[in-house]
Write a protein that holds these residues in place. Structure first.
Motif, short mmCIF file in Angstrom:
data_model
loop_
_atom_site.label_atom_id
_atom_site.label_comp_id
_atom_site.label_asym_id
_atom_site.label_seq_id
_atom_site.Cartn_x
_atom_site.Cartn_y
_atom_site.Cartn_z
N LEU A 11 -4.81 13.65 -8.74
CA LEU A 11 -4.42 14.31 -7.49
C LEU A 11 -2.99 14.85 -7.60
O LEU A 11 -2.69 15.93 -7.09
N MET A 12 -2.12 14.11 -8.27
CA MET A 12 -0.76 14.59 -8.51
C MET A 12 -0.78 15.89 -9.31
O MET A 12 -0.07 16.85 -8.98
N LEU A 13 -1.62 15.94 -10.34
CA LEU A 13 -1.72 17.14 -11.17
C LEU A 13 -2.26 18.31 -10.35
O LEU A 13 -1.82 19.45 -10.53
N LYS A 41 6.68 2.38 -8.24
CA LYS A 41 5.27 2.03 -8.10
C LYS A 41 4.67 2.68 -6.86
O LYS A 41 5.27 2.66 -5.78
N LYS A 42 3.48 3.24 -7.00
CA LYS A 42 2.76 3.81 -5.86
C LYS A 42 1.35 3.23 -5.85
O LYS A 42 0.54 3.51 -6.72
N ALA A 66 0.80 -1.22 0.00
CA ALA A 66 0.00 0.00 0.00
C ALA A 66 0.83 1.27 0.00
O ALA A 66 0.34 2.33 -0.30
N SER A 67 2.10 1.20 0.37
CA SER A 67 2.89 2.41 0.48
C SER A 67 3.93 2.53 -0.62
O SER A 67 4.18 1.59 -1.37
N PHE A 68 4.53 3.69 -0.70
CA PHE A 68 5.57 3.96 -1.69
C PHE A 68 6.71 2.97 -1.53
O PHE A 68 7.19 2.72 -0.43
N SER A 69 7.11 2.35 -2.60
CA SER A 69 8.14 1.31 -2.55
C SER A 69 9.53 1.93 -2.51
O SER A 69 10.05 2.38 -3.52
N GLN A 70 10.13 1.93 -1.34
CA GLN A 70 11.48 2.48 -1.21
C GLN A 70 12.48 1.66 -2.00
O GLN A 70 13.42 2.20 -2.57
N CYS A 87 -0.67 11.89 -1.81
CA CYS A 87 -0.13 12.27 -3.10
C CYS A 87 1.03 13.25 -2.94
O CYS A 87 2.09 13.10 -3.58
N LYS A 88 0.86 14.26 -2.11
CA LYS A 88 1.92 15.25 -1.90
C LYS A 88 3.15 14.61 -1.25
O LYS A 88 4.29 14.97 -1.60
N ASN A 89 2.92 13.68 -0.34
CA ASN A 89 4.05 12.97 0.28
C ASN A 89 4.84 12.19 -0.77
O ASN A 89 6.07 12.14 -0.73
N PHE A 90 4.11 11.59 -1.69
CA PHE A 90 4.75 10.84 -2.77
C PHE A 90 5.54 11.77 -3.68
O PHE A 90 6.71 11.50 -4.01
#
Length: 293
Positions: free
Chosen positions: A136-138, A90-91, A41-45, A108-111
């Motif tokens: 949301l990124m846009l 991947k997010k 579920a989270s951003f893949s470091q 989205c902003k954190n990503f």
């Protein structure tokens, strides 16, 4: 509409708050996908931390999968891009990113913050709910253009696979389809979701309208690929064509693919050779492509 009215009355009489309803939907989703979401579920470091040498020479694909996508399924997309010479970040999205847009916007902003220093060309590949996350990124990039300037200027291609387009009914069906394959439970979830939309309109529907308008009319004017199928119940054909026209009017060079029969967000699985050819043809306009497949 009568079903929606009676559901709203029931929820009111039983003092079911918006927050509780989110928790009900979220818990139901977790009961079905908890093992996968717990892992992805989270951003893949691991995927983000490519070597400095690699990041200097390879363009980046930001992959935004459908809800509950397994690692096995998304790895097929990642392999496709790696074979063409790209790094993949991947997010994954969560149900609450959609059901409570403000939370999705913060995620989205954190990503995006983790991508601020990137100087490499970017390809955005979004699928189903991932298309919503892209919007949301846009929105974040439009609200804070200086902060996310690097990300915005480096987006060179965009792919939207199985966007959920149309009315709230298509969105509600999309939510129900994301959490269960059982037809009876889908009908129940669709009714509950429509009730939720009705009760939370100032915090959800208005947000959806904003981001849909943004991605439709103010997306990056870059070469684009839009894919759907005629039998996808989550995509209204008229809305899809309107979307395509808006992107063309925006100045995007748009390639579209509408399959006669293909499951929602399963086009790579159902039409692997054609799917790979579409991606390759899109990207070879801007990159030297030497497929290793």
């Amino acid at each position: 509409m009568m079903e929606l009215f009676f559901l709203s009355v029931y929820l009111y009489r039983n003092r079911v708050t918006i927050y509780k309803l989110i928790m009900i939907l979220k818990q139901f989703h977790r009961s079905l996908y908890i093992s996968e979401l717990g892992k992805h579920a989270s951003f893949s470091q691991m995927e983000a931390k490519t070597s400095a040498k690699e990041s200097q020479v390879k363009p980046i694909v930001i992959m935004l999968p459908w809800l509950g996508a397994s690692e096995k399924a998304t790895e097929k997309y990642a392999q496709l891009y790696r074979s063409l010479g790209f790094n993949v970040i991947k997010k994954d999205s969560e149900m609450t990113d959609f059901l409570w847009p403000k939370k999705g916007f913060e995620n989205c902003k954190n990503f995006l913050t983790q991508l601020e220093d990137n100087t490499q060309p970017i390809v955005v590949h979004s699928m189903s709910i991932g298309c919503y996350f892209y919007s949301l990124m846009l929105l974040a990039m439009e609200n804070e253009p200086e902060k996310y300037a690097n990300v915005a200027k480096n987006i060179q291609f965009q792919v939207c696979d199985s966007p959920v387009l149309g009315t709230l009914k298509e969105m509600a069906f999309g939510v129900s389809s994301m959490v269960t394959n059982n037809s009876a439970m889908r009908a129940l979830m669709k009714m509950v979701t429509l009730g939720y939309f009705s009760l939370s309109k100032p915090f959800t529907v208005k947000y959806y309208d904003t981001v849909i308008e943004l991605i439709k009319y103010r997306c990056p004017a870059v070469p684009s690929l839009l894919m759907t199928s005629k039998n996808d119940p989550m995509a209204c054909p008229e809305a899809f064509q309107s979307f395509v026209k808006a992107w063309e009017d925006r100045g995007c060079k748009v390639t579209t693919k509408i399959w006669e029969k293909s499951e929602h967000a399963r086009h790579l699985h159902n039409h692997p050779n054609e799917y790979k050819a579409l991606i390759t043809d899109l990207l070879k306009v801007g990159f030297k492509i030497e497929s290793k497949l």
